[in-house]
Design an enzyme around this catalytic site. Structure first.
Site, PDB file in Angstrom:
ATOM      1  N   HIS A   1       0.710  -1.280   0.135  1.00 43.14           N
ATOM      2  CA  HIS A   1       0.081   0.201   0.067  1.00 43.14           C
ATOM      3  C   HIS A   1       0.850   1.245   0.115  1.00 43.14           C
ATOM      4  CE1 HIS A   1      -3.615  -2.421   0.381  1.00 43.14           C
ATOM      5  NE2 HIS A   1      -3.296  -2.854   1.509  1.00 43.14           N
TER       6      HIS A   1
ATOM      7  N   GLU B   1      -6.418  -9.857   2.752  1.00 42.11           N
ATOM      8  CA  GLU B   1      -6.106 -10.873   3.701  1.00 42.11           C
ATOM      9  C   GLU B   1      -7.228 -11.604   4.479  1.00 42.11           C
ATOM     10  OE1 GLU B   1      -2.774 -10.377   6.882  1.00 42.11           O
ATOM     11  OE2 GLU B   1      -4.387 -11.739   8.216  1.00 42.11           O
TER      12      GLU B   1
ATOM     13  N   THR C   1      -3.682 -10.775  10.556  1.00 45.69           N
ATOM     14  CA  THR C   1      -2.365 -10.494  11.216  1.00 45.69           C
ATOM     15  C   THR C   1      -1.988  -9.033  11.402  1.00 45.69           C
ATOM     16  OG1 THR C   1      -1.459 -10.280   8.817  1.00 45.69           O
ATOM     17  CG2 THR C   1      -1.458 -12.478   9.764  1.00 45.69           C
TER      18      THR C   1
ATOM     19  N   CYS D   1       0.284 -10.733  13.784  1.00 50.48           N
ATOM     20  CA  CYS D   1       1.836 -10.759  13.611  1.00 50.48           C
ATOM     21  C   CYS D   1       2.637  -9.951  14.516  1.00 50.48           C
ATOM     22  CB  CYS D   1       1.831 -10.471  12.110  1.00 50.48           C
ATOM     23  SG  CYS D   1       3.936 -10.675  11.486  1.00 50.48           S
TER      24      CYS D   1
ATOM     25  N   SER E   1      -4.027   0.653   5.936  1.00 50.52           N
ATOM     26  CA  SER E   1      -4.802   0.889   7.051  1.00 50.52           C
ATOM     27  C   SER E   1      -3.763   0.826   8.255  1.00 50.52           C
ATOM     28  CB  SER E   1      -5.580  -0.288   7.315  1.00 50.52           C
ATOM     29  OG  SER E   1      -5.056  -1.241   7.029  1.00 50.52           O
ATOM     30  N   ASN E   2      -2.473   0.146   8.266  1.00 44.07           N
ATOM     31  CA  ASN E   2      -1.651  -0.123   9.250  1.00 44.07           C
ATOM     32  C   ASN E   2      -0.862   1.428   9.406  1.00 44.07           C
ATOM     33  OD1 ASN E   2       1.634  -0.580   8.837  1.00 44.07           O
ATOM     34  ND2 ASN E   2       0.830  -1.388  10.544  1.00 44.07           N
TER      35      ASN E   2
END
Ligand code: SF4
Length: 286
Positions: free
Chosen positions: A40, A130, A166, A197, A226-227
């Site tokens: 991303h 995912e 994750t 994760c 989004s992370n």
């Protein structure tokens, strides 16, 4: 001006692995399609595009034949593999080994639970690649829980096995698992499997410590990550003078007035070279 790049930012192992697989495959081909963005981050996608990697959507994928398609770190549901087989598509599978293992566990839980009406729950973002890949392991029967309101979609009279995407926040995983366990009918088995994760989860405390040390923090990330949004928020909570940038063009010289130190950090999808470019720009200008 003191400038430092966080050691705990940048691509996670799964993304580094996927990009290495893509670069290797591109050397021996005339062009490869990537099913969804490989990472991303627009700048990295542009770099790989120049090497011959073209991003396609799922809709576009299901119209293709006789070509090479890369599966990114997020993984894919079984239907993607079945379509490739039937349409002479060579898949270059760059699914992160951690995700691959999780897919297998989800499938196993689904198979084992069929007889007792067992439900597989995925704590994650609805529609995220995912999650789509994980739900696909259960014949699309898994229930995706994004937030507390979704808990009511679970049948609390039947066994439940909970997994997490994750990159799901660890504290949210723990609190929602607890709530699901508390809601289950007496004697109904609820198994919670923490599959968050640690490549991402461990970054939160590390980034918080980092962000607190500087007058100005530049958080470098693609807008779609989004992370990235989540980690940026964590940095901003600690240091309100945190700016989110995706490209060099967004850098604003006014931010540097009365600033003695700058910390540069980013998401798991932020390329190291981009953070270095930002650091060099600061050193050249201030
Ligand atoms: S966050 Fe973890 S599971 Fe996801 S791609 Fe990176 S290494 Fe793999």
């Amino acid at each position: 001006m003191k400038v430092e790049i966080s050691k705990h930012s940048g691509f996670c192992f799964g993304v580094v692995n996927a990009i290495e697989i893509a670069e290797k495959a591109l050397k021996n081909s005339n062009g490869i399609f990537s099913l969804g963005d490989i990472v991303h981050n627009g700048a990295e996608i542009e770099r790989l595009k120049e090497l011959g990697l073209t991003t396609i959507t799922r809709e576009e994928y299901f119209k293709l034949n006789n070509c090479q398609v890369l599966i990114r770190a997020h993984g894919e549901p079984p239907e993607t593999y079945e379509y490739a087989k039937a349409n002479n598509i060579t898949l270059i599978d760059a699914t992160c080994p951690v995700v691959l293992k999780l897919q297998k566990r989800v499938k196993k839980s689904h198979m084992e639970g069929i007889q007792d009406n067992g439900q597989v729950i995925i704590l994650g973002k609805k529609g995220h690649a995912e999650v789509v890949g994980l739900v696909g392991q259960t014949g699309n029967s898994a229930i995706v829980i994004e937030s507390e309101e979704d808990i009511e979609t679970i049948d609390f009279s039947c066994p439940v096995t909970i997994y997490s995407q994750t990159t799901y926040p660890l504290d949210k995983f723990k609190s929602l698992s607890k709530k699901i366990k508390a809601r289950a009918d007496d004697g109904v088995q609820v198994t919670s499997r923490d599959t968050v994760c640690r490549q991402v989860a461990n970054r939160v405390p590390q980034l918080k410590n980092f962000a607190a040390k500087f007058d100005l923090v530049l958080f470098v990330s693609g807008k779609k990550s989004s992370n990235g949004r989540f980690l940026y928020q964590e940095c901003e909570n600690i240091n309100p003078n945190t700016k989110f940038i995706s490209t060099m063009e967004e850098l604003d010289k006014n931010w540097f007035a009365n600033v003695q130190s700058v910390g540069i950090c980013g998401a798991t999808s932020t390329p190291q070279w981009l953070m270095e470019k930002v650091a060099n720009w600061i050193s050249e200008n201030f």
